[in-house]
Design an enzyme around this catalytic site. Structure first.
Site, mmCIF file in Angstrom:
data_model
loop_
_atom_site.group_PDB
_atom_site.id
_atom_site.type_symbol
_atom_site.label_atom_id
_atom_site.label_comp_id
_atom_site.label_asym_id
_atom_site.label_seq_id
_atom_site.Cartn_x
_atom_site.Cartn_y
_atom_site.Cartn_z
ATOM 1 C CE LYS A 107 -4.411 -1.659 1.217
ATOM 2 N NZ LYS A 107 -5.708 -1.694 2.010
ATOM 3 C CE LYS B 127 -5.869 -8.876 -1.937
ATOM 4 N NZ LYS B 127 -6.753 -8.405 -0.887
ATOM 5 C CE LYS C 196 -13.234 -4.532 -0.238
ATOM 6 N NZ LYS C 196 -12.203 -3.953 0.830
#
Ligand code: ATP
Ligand code: LTN
Length: 333
Positions: free
Chosen positions: A115, A197, A200
């Site tokens: 992140k 992966k 969203k």
């Protein structure tokens, strides 16, 4: 809440539309646990603000997530469904746990590194503290089991480490939780980069299938899913795209991967992708209809959240007073 039952805790961030990865890796498993365990399921809005969120959108997504939890089959009588920020003990316990968590270990967390790269302009303290807040969520309820997808394993391990460290320093206070990662559905991959992966917050809208996608969009995304230049439908490491589609298909049909392989033996990729898309669209249709119905009943959703927050509050208060006593905070008599 029944005495002696094991305690389950999990949460999802209202940081975007949920994908079939969130559904298969997390929420579906929660539904099957709620009868056997005392469950707490939260909307992790405090985690969500560690990356920039539009406030009005965050509020809306919070309510939508609650409607989706219920539409997937969570029973508000059987578990505590609530919004994390409505129970102040999460932030309070996080502060105390911060004093036993080390900067070094937090800076090594995979998700923090990912992140920080993705949001290089906003590497805030909350982003680094994310696993400590998550440990506070879990430890507040004396949780035994934490059902999550494979990507969250490292965070549950930090929660265990912090619990053990605190217990060693201040005496027995927290139960040490275990992650529960079911093999089927634990890692659904991106349709565009099938070694990553499905997420969203992926910028490519074709990479993720959202629980709110309409049938046409679902069929289109599967049709465009990245595969390979062979034309053989089998599960293999060197065929991540096809393997991912086989996992998704078998998960939603409730069959094993070898059974799915047998079903498509000799068939082409075109037919296969269409079948996967139709299966997923059929499985999601009733969830979507129920979600829409619930969203139209705001008063009901608010009642569910209020009752859930009350249940959570009283359990959280017990652990937090114990923690405050252990660390030596003065409270008079
Ligand atoms: P973001 O992209 O905003 O980081 P996310 O899609 O990774 O979000 P989270 O809110 O971090 O979703 O995760 C919610 C739950 O869903 C967690 O238990 C996580 O392990 C699980 N999960 C997320 N993505 C997948 C996936 N692709 N396959 C299986 N489980 C997943
Ligand atoms: N970080 C989690 C969401 C989350 C969570 C938790 C999961 C917040 N608090 C406590 C399990 C237990 C994620 O899935 N991204």
């Amino acid at each position: 809440m029944e005495e002696g039952r094991k305690i389950v805790y999990s949460a999802v961030q209202p940081s975007g539309n949920l994908t079939i990865g969130n559904y298969a890796g997390a929420i579906r498993n929660w539904v099957s646990m709620q009868r056997e365990y005392d469950c707490f399921f939260a909307v992790a809005d405090m985690h969500a603000i560690t990356v920039r969120q539009e406030p009005s959108l965050l509020r809306r997504r919070t309510l939508e997530l609650v409607a989706l939890y219920l539409a997937c089959g969570l029973d508000p009588e059987g578990c505590a469904l609530y919004v994390q920020s409505a129970v102040p003990q999460h932030a309070e316990l996080c502060w105390v746990l911060n004093t036993v968590a080390y900067v070094g270990e937090m800076s090594r967390m995979t998700q923090f590194k990912d992140k920080s790269q993705k949001h290089a302009e906003n590497i805030n303290m909350g982003l680094m503290d994310y696993p400590v807040l998550m440990a506070a969520d879990i430890l507040l309820y004396q949780t035994d089991l934490v059902p999550v997808g494979a990507d969250q394993k490292q965070h549950v391990e930090i929660a265990r480490d912090l619990a053990v460290r605190f217990n060693n320093r201040f005496g027995e206070t927290f139960r040490v939780p275990e992650p529960l990662i079911l093999r089927s559905g634990a890692k659904i991959c991106s349709l565009q980069e099938p070694t990553k992966k499905m997420s969203k917050s992926d910028e490519n809208p074709n990479a993720s299938v959202f629980l709110t996608d309409e049938r046409d969009a679902i069929l289109r995304k599967f049709k465009r899913a990245v595969t390979d230049s062979e034309n053989e439908i089998r599960f293999a490491e060197e065929k991540p795209g096809v393997s991912n589609l086989l996992s998704i298909y078998s998960y939603f049909r409730g069959i094993t991967v070898p059974e799915a392989e047998r079903e498509f033996a000799g068939k082409g990729y075109g037919d296969f992708k269409l079948a996967v898309g139709e299966t997923v669209a059929d499985a999601l249709a009733p969830v979507q209809a129920e979600r829409a119905r619930l969203l139209a009943d705001r008063a009901y959703l608010d009642r569910v959240l209020k009752a859930g927050a009350e249940k959570a509050y009283s359990a959280a208060r017990r652990t937090l007073s114990k923690v405050h006593r252990k660390v030596g905070f003065y409270r008079g008599d």
